[in-house]
Design an enzyme around this catalytic site. Structure first.
Site, PDB file in Angstrom:
ATOM      1  N   GLY A 115     -16.032  57.524  43.267  1.00  0.00           N
ATOM      2  CA  GLY A 115     -14.625  57.197  43.489  1.00  0.00           C
ATOM      3  C   GLY A 115     -13.744  58.217  42.819  1.00  0.00           C
ATOM      4  CB  CYS A 152     -20.303  60.079  41.198  1.00  0.00           C
ATOM      5  SG  CYS A 152     -19.126  61.271  40.576  1.00  0.00           S
ATOM      6  CE1 TYR A 153     -14.318  54.699  38.054  1.00  0.00           C
ATOM      7  CE2 TYR A 153     -15.602  53.147  39.367  1.00  0.00           C
ATOM      8  CZ  TYR A 153     -14.575  53.406  38.467  1.00  0.00           C
ATOM      9  OH  TYR A 153     -13.832  52.361  37.965  1.00  0.00           O
ATOM     10  CG  HIS A 163     -21.808  62.842  45.171  1.00  0.00           C
ATOM     11  ND1 HIS A 163     -21.183  61.676  45.529  1.00  0.00           N
ATOM     12  CD2 HIS A 163     -21.061  63.369  44.175  1.00  0.00           C
ATOM     13  CE1 HIS A 163     -20.101  61.505  44.800  1.00  0.00           C
ATOM     14  NE2 HIS A 163     -19.998  62.519  43.964  1.00  0.00           N
ATOM     15  CD  GLU A 216     -23.232  60.405  48.138  1.00  0.00           C
ATOM     16  OE1 GLU A 216     -24.211  60.443  47.380  1.00  0.00           O
ATOM     17  OE2 GLU A 216     -22.072  60.275  47.726  1.00  0.00           O
ATOM     18  CB  SER A 233      -9.739  60.669  76.615  1.00  0.00           C
ATOM     19  OG  SER A 233     -10.968  60.780  75.920  1.00  0.00           O
ATOM     20  N   GLY A 234     -12.291  60.145  78.613  1.00  0.00           N
ATOM     21  CA  GLY A 234     -13.416  60.859  79.220  1.00  0.00           C
ATOM     22  C   GLY A 234     -14.264  61.523  78.149  1.00  0.00           C
ATOM     23  N   GLY A 235     -13.764  61.532  76.935  1.00  0.00           N
ATOM     24  CA  GLY A 235     -14.547  62.038  75.809  1.00  0.00           C
ATOM     25  C   GLY A 235     -15.597  61.004  75.424  1.00  0.00           C
ATOM     26  CB  VAL A 236     -18.864  61.329  73.651  1.00  0.00           C
ATOM     27  CG1 VAL A 236     -18.425  61.944  72.349  1.00  0.00           C
ATOM     28  CG2 VAL A 236     -20.054  60.424  73.417  1.00  0.00           C
ATOM     29  CG  ASP A 237     -15.426  60.024  69.932  1.00  0.00           C
ATOM     30  OD1 ASP A 237     -16.648  60.193  69.869  1.00  0.00           O
ATOM     31  OD2 ASP A 237     -14.599  60.794  69.426  1.00  0.00           O
ATOM     32  CB  SER A 238     -12.308  56.806  74.661  1.00  0.00           C
ATOM     33  OG  SER A 238     -12.439  57.913  75.509  1.00  0.00           O
ATOM     34  CE  LYS A 253     -17.485  63.722  69.301  1.00  0.00           C
ATOM     35  NZ  LYS A 253     -16.038  63.427  69.424  1.00  0.00           N
TER      36      LYS A 253
END
Ligand code: XMP
Length: 514
Positions: A51, A77-78, A164, A166, A217-222, A370
């Site tokens: 954090g 870490c924190y 870290h 990760e 939109s045609g993008g992979v996300d939407s 993504k």
């Protein structure tokens, strides 16, 4: 369901921890520090995130049950510093700040370090360090400067690491997390298929007998987000809308609509708003202003459409393809402390904020990255060329035209971009590049063609490799291809007489130019 609880103290990397555990086939739940720790046998272990705060200034509360001795705990870490302070140790601002890669010496026989070398490279990012170790703890790793790099309770399975594990800059970080999960006795049966089923269940639980409007939109996300809603709720409850902003690439809206309809989005509503967008951008050159105008207009159009469809009620949800990285860049990630780099309109808009506050937003991808969205898309059978399309920003070509957006400039950029992408595809490079596109610089340069002096504009070529869009390296495109692209653009696109190459990584650059 068996899980690891991640208590989030505001780190930029909290979701990255969750993602690493998903890769290790374990389900995670992220909670904030005020969350009471439930006595729940399905919680196999607890991770305390990093954090931005210092334990000297911000001592977050922690349910005493977390450190009750039975459940394995890993503080990062924190998180490690908090374990130390809550157990009566001290953490102080240290003159020895450690940022970036550091070498540490570890206690090789320690179960959390199983399979590691005596010396390891790890990634640190801290200004405070442990000055007095808490009673009943011992040091299990130190950096070369003597700073405490890891601790462990003498009886209980409570561990802390200052670095870290990760991030990929800690090469054996994955192994440390893997070892922690073994200490937690996790059965490792969380698969991408279950991720998908879990997201669908969340959609069903939220929407119940309501319905969903989705901007595609045609993008992979939407596209993935909308198909997830279809699968979760059935097509009659989902109204997908594609708005042609006129800021899309060559022929893009037409192709997207045809493709999506032929792959199951039969009720896709198409709105041509290209004139409206162009008019609203007249005379505007400032990047954030352009973003704001475009974002607001999308929302107005959506609002209008909802009124037309008579679905402006408390049972209509708005589905967006928002990714975790969009939230982070817009200052709304888990950490909530991140600076706003660019305002993504699906995150920073009053309309979306209001819907969010009312609980009327569905963002199926908001907890994943993504590449995970792409895996989910493939698992749902969405065709390869849709899943692997290069990312394209919501404000479209408007943020790839430096200065005012005009019809002429849009045409010029579209023509140049099409040539560039065509050559990249022909060379078989498209799937190996995160994103490639052309940018129009409306400055005049002098050239010579057919013995005549010319004055024309400049096209910049950008291609980057990236894992998630958060950081990126410029791609090394073969000179032969660059030469071909340059020749074709200058010969085939009127008003362009120079092509340049962008060789900036992110950071310090961003992927888009505005
Ligand atoms: P930057 O330029 O911030 O881009 O390095 C990171 C990734 O995000 C995309 N991008 C956007 N996507 N709406 C979007 O949906 C936006 O406003 C937006 N701005 C940038 C960019 O194309 C890259 O993939």
């Amino acid at each position: 369901m068996e899980k690891i609880l991640i208590i989030d103290f505001g780190s930029q990397y909290t979701q990255l921890i969750a993602r690493r555990l998903r890769e290790l086939k374990v389900f995670t739940k992220i909670v904030d520090p005020h969350h009471p720790y439930p006595i729940d046998p399905t919680i196999k272990g607890i991770i305390l995130s990093g954090g931005p705060g210092s334990t000297e200034e911000t001592l977050h509360p922690l349910d005493p049950n977390v450190l009750n001795g039975k459940t394995p705990v890993l503080g990062i870490c924190y998180g490690m510093q908090l374990i130390n302070v809550l157990n009566k140790g001290r953490v102080e601002s240290s003159p020895l700040k450690e940022y970036g890669k550091q070498r540490i010496s570890i206690e090789k026989s320690n179960p959390i370090f199983k399979g590691l070398n005596e010396e390891e490279v790890v990634w640190m990012s801290h200004g405070d360090s442990i000055s007095d170790l808490a009673p009943n703890y011992r040091v299990t790793a130190r950096s070369h400067d003597g700073v405490v790099a890891a601790i462990q309770h003498q009886q209980f399975p409570h561990f802390g690491v200052q670095f870290h594990p990760e991030v990929t800059h800690t090469p054996n970080g994955h192994q440390i997390l893997d070892n922690f999960l073994s200490l937690c006795c996790c059965s490792r049966d969380w698969t991408p298929h279950q991720v998908l089923e879990n997201i669908k269940k969340e959609i069903r639980d939220k929407v119940q007998n309501g319905r969903v409007i989705s901007l595609v939109s045609g993008g992979v996300d939407s596209t993935v987000a909308t198909f997830l809603c279809y699968e979760a709720l059935g097509p009659e409850k989902v109204i997908p809308i594609h708005v042609d902003s006129g800021l899309m690439r060559h022929n893009e809206s037409k192709q997207v609509v045809e493709l999506l309809r032929s792959h199951g989005m039969k009720n896709l509503d198409f709105i041509d708003a290209s004139e409206e967008f162009l008019n609203s951008l007249t005379g505007i050159s400032e990047p954030e202003k352009k973003r704001q105008i475009i974002g607001d207009l999308f929302i107005q159009i959506l609002d209008r459409e909802m009124a037309k469809l008579k679905v402006q009620d408390e049972k209509t949800y708005l589905c967006q393809g928002t990714l975790y990285t969009d939230l982070i860049e817009s200052g709304k990630g888990c950490g909530k402390k991140a600076a706003v780099i660019k305002s993504h309109h699906n995150v920073n808009s009053p309309f979306v904020d209001e819907k969010r506050q009312k609980g009327l937003i569905i963002e199926p991808n908001a907890q994943i990255f993504k590449d995970e969205v792409r895996s989910v898309g493939e698992a749902m059978g969405i065709p390869h060329h849709l899943v692997w399309r290069h990312p394209f920003p919501g404000p479209g070509l408007a943020i790839r035209i430096m200065g005012e957006v005009t019809k002429d400039r849009l045409e010029t950029l579209r023509a140049a971009d099409e040539i560039y992408i065509d050559e990249i595809r022909k060379a078989g490079l498209y799937d190996h590049i995160w994103q490639a596109f052309a940018v129009l610089l409306p400055i005049s340069t002098v050239g010579v063609m057919g013995d005549q002096r010319t004055e024309g504009h400049v096209i910049a070529l950008r291609a980057v490799s990236s894992a998630d869009g958060m950081t990126a390296d410029f791609s090394n495109l073969p000179h032969e291809i660059l030469g071909r692209v340059s020749t074709r653009i200058i010969n085939e696109v009127p008003r362009i007489n120079r092509v340049v190459l962008d060789v900036t990584s992110k950071p310090p650059g961003t992927i888009e130019w505005e």
